[in-house]
Design an enzyme around this catalytic site. Structure first.
Site, PDB file in Angstrom:
ATOM      1  N   SER A   1     -69.999  47.660  28.333  1.00 25.22           N
ATOM      2  CA  SER A   1     -68.793  48.370  28.752  1.00 25.22           C
ATOM      3  C   SER A   1     -69.131  49.783  29.183  1.00 25.22           C
ATOM      4  O   SER A   1     -70.061  50.407  28.651  1.00 25.22           O
ATOM      5  CB  SER A   1     -67.834  48.397  27.564  1.00 25.22           C
ATOM      6  OG  SER A   1     -66.812  49.340  27.766  1.00 25.22           O
TER       7      SER A   1
ATOM      8  N   TYR B   1     -65.760  50.009  18.105  1.00 19.88           N
ATOM      9  CA  TYR B   1     -65.906  49.072  19.220  1.00 19.88           C
ATOM     10  C   TYR B   1     -67.006  49.544  20.171  1.00 19.88           C
ATOM     11  O   TYR B   1     -67.931  48.802  20.507  1.00 19.88           O
ATOM     12  CB  TYR B   1     -64.576  48.921  19.987  1.00 19.88           C
ATOM     13  CG  TYR B   1     -64.766  48.297  21.344  1.00 19.88           C
ATOM     14  CD1 TYR B   1     -65.036  46.942  21.468  1.00 19.88           C
ATOM     15  CD2 TYR B   1     -64.739  49.070  22.508  1.00 19.88           C
ATOM     16  CE1 TYR B   1     -65.266  46.368  22.711  1.00 19.88           C
ATOM     17  CE2 TYR B   1     -64.967  48.510  23.749  1.00 19.88           C
ATOM     18  CZ  TYR B   1     -65.228  47.165  23.846  1.00 19.88           C
ATOM     19  OH  TYR B   1     -65.470  46.618  25.074  1.00 19.88           O
TER      20      TYR B   1
ATOM     21  N   LYS C   1     -71.022  48.005  21.183  1.00 22.39           N
ATOM     22  CA  LYS C   1     -71.595  47.728  22.510  1.00 22.39           C
ATOM     23  C   LYS C   1     -72.933  48.438  22.652  1.00 22.39           C
ATOM     24  O   LYS C   1     -73.894  47.881  23.191  1.00 22.39           O
ATOM     25  CB  LYS C   1     -70.620  48.142  23.609  1.00 22.39           C
ATOM     26  CG  LYS C   1     -69.385  47.265  23.692  1.00 22.39           C
ATOM     27  CD  LYS C   1     -69.725  45.818  24.064  1.00 22.39           C
ATOM     28  CE  LYS C   1     -68.566  44.866  23.899  1.00 22.39           C
ATOM     29  NZ  LYS C   1     -68.916  43.453  24.009  1.00 22.39           N
TER      30      LYS C   1
ATOM     31  N   GLY D   1     -58.529  60.063  22.278  1.00 20.03           N
ATOM     32  CA  GLY D   1     -59.731  59.294  22.601  1.00 20.03           C
ATOM     33  C   GLY D   1     -59.897  58.965  24.071  1.00 20.03           C
ATOM     34  O   GLY D   1     -60.945  58.470  24.476  1.00 20.03           O
TER      35      GLY D   1
HETATM   36  C1  WQD Z   1     -56.262  52.882  31.366  1.00 14.31           C
HETATM   37  C2  WQD Z   1     -55.544  54.174  31.682  1.00 14.31           C
HETATM   38  C3  WQD Z   1     -54.622  55.266  29.773  1.00 14.31           C
HETATM   39  C4  WQD Z   1     -51.558  52.333  28.830  1.00 14.31           C
HETATM   40  C5  WQD Z   1     -60.123  50.473  27.377  1.00 14.31           C
HETATM   41  C6  WQD Z   1     -61.349  50.574  26.524  1.00 14.31           C
HETATM   42  C7  WQD Z   1     -62.534  50.089  27.278  1.00 14.31           C
HETATM   43  C8  WQD Z   1     -62.215  48.741  27.711  1.00 14.31           C
HETATM   44  C9  WQD Z   1     -61.012  48.595  28.526  1.00 14.31           C
HETATM   45  C10 WQD Z   1     -62.704  46.787  26.540  1.00 14.31           C
HETATM   46  C11 WQD Z   1     -55.841  55.277  30.669  1.00 14.31           C
HETATM   47  C12 WQD Z   1     -53.535  54.857  30.729  1.00 14.31           C
HETATM   48  C13 WQD Z   1     -52.602  52.995  29.430  1.00 14.31           C
HETATM   49  C14 WQD Z   1     -50.249  52.898  28.901  1.00 14.31           C
HETATM   50  C15 WQD Z   1     -51.139  54.732  30.182  1.00 14.31           C
HETATM   51  N1  WQD Z   1     -63.013  47.771  27.331  1.00 14.31           N
HETATM   52  N2  WQD Z   1     -52.402  54.180  30.092  1.00 14.31           N
HETATM   53  N3  WQD Z   1     -50.105  54.079  29.578  1.00 14.31           N
HETATM   54  O1  WQD Z   1     -58.624  53.043  27.861  1.00 14.31           O
HETATM   55  O2  WQD Z   1     -59.631  52.950  30.181  1.00 14.31           O
HETATM   56  O3  WQD Z   1     -60.285  51.301  28.503  1.00 14.31           O
HETATM   57  O4  WQD Z   1     -59.944  49.157  27.776  1.00 14.31           O
HETATM   58  O5  WQD Z   1     -62.378  45.801  26.421  1.00 14.31           O
HETATM   59  O6  WQD Z   1     -63.637  50.127  26.468  1.00 14.31           O
HETATM   60  O7  WQD Z   1     -61.544  51.912  26.148  1.00 14.31           O
HETATM   61  O8  WQD Z   1     -58.053  51.146  29.496  1.00 14.31           O
HETATM   62  O9  WQD Z   1     -55.992  50.024  30.202  1.00 14.31           O
HETATM   63  O10 WQD Z   1     -56.051  51.151  27.941  1.00 14.31           O
HETATM   64  O11 WQD Z   1     -56.035  52.562  30.005  1.00 14.31           O
HETATM   65  O12 WQD Z   1     -50.939  55.798  30.771  1.00 14.31           O
HETATM   66  O13 WQD Z   1     -49.281  52.383  28.374  1.00 14.31           O
HETATM   67  O14 WQD Z   1     -54.134  53.940  31.600  1.00 14.31           O
HETATM   68  O15 WQD Z   1     -54.334  56.532  29.194  1.00 14.31           O
HETATM   69  O16 WQD Z   1     -55.892  56.478  31.379  1.00 14.31           O
HETATM   70  P1  WQD Z   1     -59.134  52.243  28.988  1.00 14.31           P
HETATM   71  P2  WQD Z   1     -56.480  51.138  29.358  1.00 14.31           P
END
Ligand code: WQD
Length: 342
Positions: free
Chosen positions: A128, A153, A157, A301
């Protein structure tokens, strides 16, 4: 001609199910292992409907070494493995670190041991972009230094990557492995027969967006708009899950051809960064749906911005994504509608 058998752990999961389809369509014979800890039987049915064939399936836990040995023995001629099976929720990993280390690191160790016993040498591993932490420069290349993970998590990785490098480097090891560092997978198969199946309230952006558009959620909360980015919202590299799935087929082929080094690491992204607001606008354009959203506080985070440099993947792996953000979002919406219809 007999198809080359590839074991796919976590093959009923979001990325795994799409990879099974692409493997089969590329002429391989995928064999699925899944214990449905975070996936559903319906994904297997979807895969089989798309392909029009039954795919061999074993409902076991990758941590169960005797059950793993039995699968390798029964299947006989496995030529390679793609190891998707793992827990993947960042927040949950902070609540349940032991479960994450046990399942994610433990299952890899068990798998590697059984692969060695049965002389199976080729492994594609799901890593990842989380290993890069908050990068100092963008885009990130495979040479970008990894940072201390900010969740168990992410730590799993990194540990799994280290384990694979050490095992592959051992003189009598025999392991050949490709570590694929995924950016943000989104979207669904064009048939809308498989896709992401989040349990409960989605934590990831795209399922939250599609559920909001479908009226299941009242509104999307954008987690902060005061980041140091052009529009203040976070930037990510959103890659269509079917493109990501195809990267696994290319990686498996490369391992079997023996053209690469014993250990290789590749970013799998589009090379484009899009902000959360750009995703919202692209979704509206792609689907004609108006999205209700509000701006909330930053999510603890969150990395302000990250996207991939894909030069190495393009040049060495010969892999390139082909879908646009709009196409990926349209496929996610089609999948959401198909879920609503039963
Ligand atoms: C994307 C963007 C949020 C929800 C995570 C893990 C990564 C991974 C994929 C694992 C961010 C914003 C989100 C919401 C929002 N791998 N957001 N409102 O955090 O980039 O990655 O998932 O399986 O390791 O860290 O993905 O989809 O959660 O967020 O504004 O309701 O959307 O702040 O900027 P992320 P995400």
């Amino acid at each position: 001609m007999e198809r080359t058998k590839i074991l796919v752990t976590g093959g009923a999961g979001y990325i795994g199910s799409h990879a099974v389809v692409e493997l089969y369509e590329a002429g391989f014979q995928p064999v699925i292992i899944d214990n449905f800890s975070n996936s559903q039987q319906s994904a297997l049915a979807g895969v089989e409907e798309i392909l029009g064939v039954k795919i061999p399936f074993h409902g076991i836990d990758c941590n169960d070494i005797e059950a793993m040995r039995a699968v390798f023995a029964e299947e006989g001629s496995l030529k390679g493995v793609i190891h998707f099976a793992a827990y993947k929720a960042v927040g949950e990993s902070i609540q349940k670190p032991l479960e994450y280390y046990q399942n994610n690191v433990g299952s890899l160790l068990t798998l590697l041991q059984v692969m060695r016993e049965f002389g199976v040498a080729s492994l594609v591993f799901s890593s990842s972009c989380t290993v890069y932490g908050v990068p100092d420069a963008l885009p990130v290349t495979e040479q970008t230094p990894t940072k201390k993970a900010n969740s168990p998590y992410g730590a799993t990785k990194q540990m799994c990557e280290d384990i694979l490098r050490d095992v592959a480097a051992a003189p009598a090891g025999g392991l050949r492995t490709i570590l694929l560092r995924y950016f943000n997978p989104i979207g669904a198969h064009a048939s809308a027969k498989i896709g992401e199946l989040p349990l409960g309230v989605p934590q990831n952006l795209i399922p939250y967006v599609t559920q909001t558009a479908a009226g299941i959620r009242e509104k999307l909360t954008i987690h902060g708009n005061t980041y140091d980015t052009p529009d203040g919202t976070n930037i990510r590299d959103y890659v269509h899950v079917v493109d990501l799935a195809k990267a696994h087929v290319v990686a498996v082929q490369r391992l079997l051809d023996g053209t690469g080094d014993t250990v290789e690491t590749f970013n799998v992204g589009t090379g484009r960064g899009n902000s959360v607001l750009e995703v919202v606008q692209a979704f509206e354009r792609a689907t004609g749906q108006k999205l209700n959203y509000t701006i909330g506080p930053p999510r603890p985070g969150d990395v302000p911005a990250i996207y991939a440099d894909v030069t190495k993947s393009v040049q060495k792996l010969g892999f390139q994504t082909s879908s646009t953000l709009e196409e990926a979002l349209a496929s996610a919406w089609k999948w959401q509608l198909s879920l609503a219809n039963g």
